[in-house]
Design a protein around this motif. Structure first.
Motif, mmCIF file in Angstrom:
data_model
loop_
_atom_site.group_PDB
_atom_site.id
_atom_site.type_symbol
_atom_site.label_atom_id
_atom_site.label_comp_id
_atom_site.label_asym_id
_atom_site.label_seq_id
_atom_site.Cartn_x
_atom_site.Cartn_y
_atom_site.Cartn_z
ATOM 1 N N TYR A 151 8.147 -40.266 47.084
ATOM 2 C CA TYR A 151 8.701 -39.271 46.505
ATOM 3 C C TYR A 151 9.231 -39.421 45.083
ATOM 4 C CZ TYR A 151 7.500 -36.457 50.295
ATOM 5 O OH TYR A 151 6.943 -35.889 51.582
ATOM 6 N N SER A 152 9.493 -40.868 44.768
ATOM 7 C CA SER A 152 9.810 -40.872 43.296
ATOM 8 C C SER A 152 8.463 -41.001 42.434
ATOM 9 C CB SER A 152 10.492 -42.408 43.266
ATOM 10 O OG SER A 152 11.587 -42.156 43.532
ATOM 11 N N LEU A 153 7.542 -41.646 43.010
ATOM 12 C CA LEU A 153 6.042 -41.693 42.284
ATOM 13 C C LEU A 153 5.701 -40.001 42.201
ATOM 14 C CD1 LEU A 153 4.480 -44.321 44.027
ATOM 15 C CD2 LEU A 153 5.112 -44.501 41.850
ATOM 16 N N ARG A 154 5.928 -39.045 43.270
ATOM 17 C CA ARG A 154 5.682 -37.874 43.020
ATOM 18 C C ARG A 154 6.399 -36.906 41.898
ATOM 19 N NH1 ARG A 154 8.456 -33.521 46.613
ATOM 20 N NH2 ARG A 154 10.055 -34.371 45.385
ATOM 21 N N ASN A 155 7.494 -37.545 41.843
ATOM 22 C CA ASN A 155 8.459 -36.907 40.667
ATOM 23 C C ASN A 155 8.065 -37.349 39.321
ATOM 24 O OD1 ASN A 155 9.911 -35.783 42.699
ATOM 25 N ND2 ASN A 155 11.627 -37.211 42.623
ATOM 26 N N ILE A 156 7.518 -38.670 39.150
ATOM 27 C CA ILE A 156 7.018 -39.346 37.939
ATOM 28 C C ILE A 156 5.556 -38.469 37.784
ATOM 29 C CG2 ILE A 156 5.836 -41.198 37.006
ATOM 30 C CD1 ILE A 156 8.207 -42.913 38.635
ATOM 31 N N ILE A 157 4.832 -38.321 38.416
ATOM 32 C CA ILE A 157 3.645 -37.486 38.427
ATOM 33 C C ILE A 157 3.951 -35.951 37.817
ATOM 34 C CG2 ILE A 157 1.798 -36.345 39.369
ATOM 35 C CD1 ILE A 157 1.618 -39.042 41.193
ATOM 36 N N HIS A 158 5.106 -35.577 38.460
ATOM 37 C CA HIS A 158 5.587 -34.138 37.981
ATOM 38 C C HIS A 158 5.917 -34.184 36.432
ATOM 39 C CE1 HIS A 158 5.653 -31.588 41.905
ATOM 40 N NE2 HIS A 158 4.789 -32.602 42.109
ATOM 41 N N GLU A 159 6.555 -35.021 35.992
ATOM 42 C CA GLU A 159 6.890 -35.106 34.676
ATOM 43 C C GLU A 159 5.802 -35.619 33.844
ATOM 44 O OE1 GLU A 159 9.833 -33.998 33.870
ATOM 45 O OE2 GLU A 159 10.544 -33.810 35.728
ATOM 46 N N ILE A 160 4.932 -36.362 34.301
ATOM 47 C CA ILE A 160 3.765 -36.695 33.430
ATOM 48 C C ILE A 160 2.707 -35.665 33.036
ATOM 49 C CG2 ILE A 160 1.663 -38.219 33.185
ATOM 50 C CD1 ILE A 160 3.381 -40.518 34.419
ATOM 51 N N ILE A 161 2.584 -34.840 34.155
ATOM 52 C CA ILE A 161 1.459 -33.820 33.816
ATOM 53 C C ILE A 161 1.788 -32.802 32.799
ATOM 54 C CG2 ILE A 161 0.659 -31.557 35.233
ATOM 55 C CD1 ILE A 161 0.746 -33.180 38.012
ATOM 56 N N PRO A 162 3.196 -32.090 32.593
ATOM 57 C CA PRO A 162 3.235 -31.332 31.529
ATOM 58 C C PRO A 162 3.288 -32.178 30.165
ATOM 59 C CG PRO A 162 5.020 -31.153 33.131
ATOM 60 C CD PRO A 162 4.237 -32.091 33.478
ATOM 61 N N LEU A 163 3.405 -33.424 30.088
ATOM 62 C CA LEU A 163 3.155 -34.178 28.722
ATOM 63 C C LEU A 163 1.706 -34.248 28.330
ATOM 64 C CD1 LEU A 163 5.913 -36.905 29.255
ATOM 65 C CD2 LEU A 163 6.051 -35.092 27.669
ATOM 66 N N VAL A 164 0.834 -34.447 29.672
ATOM 67 C CA VAL A 164 -0.684 -34.678 29.327
ATOM 68 C C VAL A 164 -1.018 -33.125 29.200
ATOM 69 C CG1 VAL A 164 -2.767 -35.133 30.661
ATOM 70 C CG2 VAL A 164 -0.697 -36.623 30.824
ATOM 71 N N ARG A 165 -0.752 -32.222 29.829
ATOM 72 C CA ARG A 165 -1.127 -30.851 29.363
ATOM 73 C C ARG A 165 -0.912 -30.198 27.974
ATOM 74 N NH1 ARG A 165 0.372 -27.844 34.905
ATOM 75 N NH2 ARG A 165 -1.591 -28.592 36.243
ATOM 76 N N ARG A 166 0.487 -30.705 27.581
ATOM 77 C CA ARG A 166 0.760 -30.386 26.215
ATOM 78 C C ARG A 166 0.059 -31.217 25.149
ATOM 79 N NH1 ARG A 166 6.187 -28.207 23.990
ATOM 80 N NH2 ARG A 166 5.980 -28.591 21.867
ATOM 81 N N THR A 167 -0.310 -32.483 25.618
ATOM 82 C CA THR A 167 -1.101 -33.228 24.602
ATOM 83 C C THR A 167 -2.706 -32.810 24.524
ATOM 84 O OG1 THR A 167 0.309 -35.246 25.165
ATOM 85 C CG2 THR A 167 -1.895 -35.600 24.146
ATOM 86 N N ALA A 168 -3.113 -32.278 25.721
ATOM 87 C CA ALA A 168 -4.481 -31.876 25.501
ATOM 88 C C ALA A 168 -4.547 -30.503 24.986
ATOM 89 C CB ALA A 168 -4.932 -31.549 27.179
ATOM 90 N N ASP A 169 -3.567 -29.634 25.224
ATOM 91 C CA ASP A 169 -3.281 -28.265 24.202
ATOM 92 C C ASP A 169 -3.263 -28.553 23.110
ATOM 93 O OD1 ASP A 169 -3.344 -27.191 26.829
ATOM 94 O OD2 ASP A 169 -1.186 -26.551 26.647
ATOM 95 N N GLU A 170 -2.534 -29.589 22.515
ATOM 96 C CA GLU A 170 -2.462 -29.606 20.914
ATOM 97 C C GLU A 170 -3.871 -30.464 20.381
ATOM 98 O OE1 GLU A 170 1.058 -32.362 20.834
ATOM 99 O OE2 GLU A 170 2.404 -30.809 21.209
ATOM 100 N N THR A 171 -4.369 -31.184 21.328
ATOM 101 C CA THR A 171 -5.810 -31.665 20.552
ATOM 102 C C THR A 171 -6.703 -30.623 20.920
ATOM 103 O OG1 THR A 171 -5.207 -33.712 22.017
ATOM 104 C CG2 THR A 171 -7.421 -33.191 21.184
ATOM 105 N N GLU A 172 -6.661 -29.559 21.427
ATOM 106 C CA GLU A 172 -7.479 -28.141 21.494
ATOM 107 C C GLU A 172 -7.297 -27.515 20.387
ATOM 108 O OE1 GLU A 172 -10.718 -26.482 23.022
ATOM 109 O OE2 GLU A 172 -9.788 -28.178 23.980
ATOM 110 N N VAL A 173 -6.046 -27.519 20.189
ATOM 111 C CA VAL A 173 -5.668 -26.503 18.918
ATOM 112 C C VAL A 173 -6.234 -27.205 17.660
ATOM 113 C CG1 VAL A 173 -3.821 -25.792 17.460
ATOM 114 C CG2 VAL A 173 -3.633 -25.485 19.983
ATOM 115 N N ARG A 174 -6.052 -28.499 17.565
ATOM 116 C CA ARG A 174 -6.486 -29.293 16.262
ATOM 117 C C ARG A 174 -7.992 -29.196 16.072
ATOM 118 N NH1 ARG A 174 -3.222 -34.775 17.644
ATOM 119 N NH2 ARG A 174 -0.889 -33.725 17.150
ATOM 120 N N LYS A 175 -8.854 -29.147 17.137
ATOM 121 C CA LYS A 175 -10.077 -29.002 17.111
ATOM 122 C C LYS A 175 -10.795 -27.634 16.548
ATOM 123 C CE LYS A 175 -11.422 -32.452 20.629
ATOM 124 N NZ LYS A 175 -11.880 -32.549 22.119
ATOM 125 N N THR A 176 -9.900 -26.596 16.854
ATOM 126 C CA THR A 176 -10.177 -25.176 16.437
ATOM 127 C C THR A 176 -9.922 -24.961 14.946
ATOM 128 O OG1 THR A 176 -8.265 -24.210 17.435
ATOM 129 C CG2 THR A 176 -10.394 -24.080 18.727
#
Length: 176
Positions: A151-176
């Motif tokens: 469950y600690s691994l689960r919590n770590i994944i829950h904290e990484i997902i928003p960071l990855v999504r935000r980075t992906a969103d920022e990358t998408e914004v830069r492309k447009t």
């Protein structure tokens, strides 16, 4: 993918309910035995020479499995997120802060798991009255530790997902 998530949520509920049930059974048994011990001290109608061994087992199981259940629901005693909420205003920075806290927590739980597993595996002695292997008494620690690691691994994944999504969103914004 969706079936997998449904299965994982179902497993979460099963594990949590099993830990809660085991914790309640241990608590009820402890209450009955301690009450019986008090009764027998005033009215010596029976000998409870085996009392200490069972109390030790029940107490260890109650603490370890109860802690694991609290870990799953994130209700275990912790510093909390008061720093992240009051000091860190940026959402990404808060996720990074919580990720660092979760990684440190994982380190602690991994150490607990490894040493409790080692203690359990190396235990060769038995209890005095029932000649029960001490491994049975100690087994709750690595089991609870394993649950906490997962469950600690689960919590770590829950904290990484928003960071990855935000980075992906920022990358998408830069492309447009």
């Amino acid at each position: 993918m969706e079936r997998g998530m449904v299965f994982l949520k179902w497993m979460d509920k099963v594990v949590l309910q099993a830990l809660k049930a085991l914790t309640m059974v241990c608590f009820i048994a402890l209450t009955i035995l301690v009450s019986a011990n008090v009764f027998v001290r005033f009215f010596p109608v029976a000998s409870l020479h085996w009392f200490d061994e069972i109390i030790e087992l029940l107490y260890a199981y109650l603490i370890c499995y109860g802690a694991a259940a609290l870990w799953i629901t994130r209700e275990h005693f912790s510093v909390g997120d008061w720093i992240g909420k009051r000091v860190i205003k940026d959402a990404s920075s808060r996720h990074v802060y919580r990720l660092v806290v979760e990684l440190l927590t994982l380190l602690f739980v991994l150490i607990f798991f490894c040493y409790s597993l080692r203690l359990t595996v190396m235990a060769r002695d038995v209890t005095n009255v029932f000649a029960m292997p001490k491994r049975i008494l100690y087994s709750c620690m690595p089991i609870a530790g394993a649950v906490m690691v997962v469950y600690s691994l689960r919590n770590i994944i829950h904290e990484i997902i928003p960071l990855v999504r935000r980075t992906a969103d920022e990358t998408e914004v830069r492309k447009t």
